[in-house]
Design an enzyme around this catalytic site. Sequence first.
Site, short mmCIF file in Angstrom:
data_model
loop_
_atom_site.label_atom_id
_atom_site.label_comp_id
_atom_site.label_asym_id
_atom_site.label_seq_id
_atom_site.Cartn_x
_atom_site.Cartn_y
_atom_site.Cartn_z
N HIS A 84 0.31 -34.90 -40.80
CA HIS A 84 1.62 -35.54 -40.89
C HIS A 84 1.93 -36.43 -39.68
CE1 HIS A 84 2.43 -32.62 -44.06
NE2 HIS A 84 3.55 -33.26 -44.33
N ASP B 258 -3.44 -30.97 -49.24
CA ASP B 258 -2.64 -30.74 -48.04
C ASP B 258 -1.43 -29.91 -48.47
OD1 ASP B 258 -1.69 -31.05 -45.35
OD2 ASP B 258 -0.30 -32.60 -46.02
N SER B 259 -0.71 -29.39 -47.49
CA SER B 259 0.52 -28.67 -47.81
C SER B 259 1.58 -29.64 -48.37
CB SER B 259 1.07 -28.00 -46.56
OG SER B 259 1.28 -28.98 -45.56
N GLU C 19 8.26 -35.59 -43.43
CA GLU C 19 8.53 -35.44 -44.87
C GLU C 19 9.87 -36.08 -45.24
OE1 GLU C 19 6.93 -33.71 -47.61
OE2 GLU C 19 5.09 -33.47 -46.44
N CYS D 27 -5.81 -31.00 -44.33
CA CYS D 27 -4.72 -30.30 -43.65
C CYS D 27 -5.36 -29.50 -42.52
CB CYS D 27 -4.06 -29.37 -44.65
SG CYS D 27 -2.83 -28.26 -43.95
N CYS E 217 -2.43 -32.75 -36.77
CA CYS E 217 -1.72 -32.44 -38.02
C CYS E 217 -1.68 -33.74 -38.80
CB CYS E 217 -0.31 -31.94 -37.73
SG CYS E 217 0.71 -31.77 -39.23
N1 DGL Z 1 -0.28 -31.46 -42.64
C1 DGL Z 1 -0.57 -30.12 -42.22
C2 DGL Z 1 -1.63 -30.10 -41.12
O1 DGL Z 1 -2.41 -31.03 -41.00
C3 DGL Z 1 0.57 -29.28 -41.76
C4 DGL Z 1 1.89 -29.35 -42.36
C5 DGL Z 1 2.50 -27.99 -42.60
O2 DGL Z 1 2.93 -27.31 -41.67
O3 DGL Z 1 2.51 -27.63 -43.77
O4 DGL Z 1 -1.71 -29.16 -40.39
#
Ligand code: DGL
Length: 271
Positions: free
Chosen positions: A190, A13-14, A156, A76, A188
């Site tokens: 997150h 993931d990012s 985060e 991600c 997402c």
């Molecule tokens: N967790 C990432 C997703 O599922 C996105 C977070 C980011 O913007 O880096 O899209």
Amino acid sequence: MNQENNLPIGLFDSGVGGLTVLSAMMRRMPNEQYVFLGDTARLPYGSKSSKTIVRYAVQAADLLLSQQIKMLVIACNTATAAALPVLQKNCPHIPVIGVIRPGARAACSASQNGRIGVIATASTIASGAYREAILELRPEAEVIGIPCPLFVPLAEEGWLDGPIAEAVAARYLEPLKSLHPDTLLLGCTHYPLLIRAIRTAVAPEMHIVDSAATTAEAAYARLEASSLLRNTAGRGHVRYFTTDDPAQFIRTGNLFLGTSIRKEDVSHVDL
Ligand code: DGL
């Protein structure tokens, strides 16, 4: 059993958001080994161009491939939307799965009226990947996409609920009031952490779904179909890589994973 079964599953993931997917996979397949990469130095991906996201995703996948993985899970949504076909082409010898199809499946089975709200990063919404995946499963569905870029830094930062998270959620989710979806898809990885704040901003009867459990199910099915499940008894193990400070990764990662990440399991890596 051949040796391939014992190889780890790679996820990236990012940042730490993908740990929500890792957590679901560990629940579904507790005896598997995992390698997780959080590209925390370059987060967020969601506000970048798709060319940049593809470049980052290829580098992340290369790091995981160097760890001899038997499957790649793009944990991600942003990287799945931009780079799934490229990564599938680059890794023809292992199954590569993303989170968008499983997420679309979760939303389509939860929705009764076929009106589905999707919240995700700007890049995921702009790609139209969720709309496409949902319409493939339910051609009559109506999809309402809303980018929520401030949710990632809030997650985060660990600001998961309280007045600030709730105010941001209320502002982003206001348009849903007039469109009456019965299902909201957290597009997402997150966003599941912000569920309490999101819940305060939508109708109480709204189904809120994410792709973690359905991705874990899809991964299980692919491994089973390829006879790649690990059938050694006992608990598996996770190794973590982060492109920024390991201490920060552990602090926030613990929130996402709901268990303690051990210092000795986390390594810093430059991509
Ligand atoms: N967790 C990432 C997703 O599922 C996105 C977070 C980011 O913007 O880096 O899209």
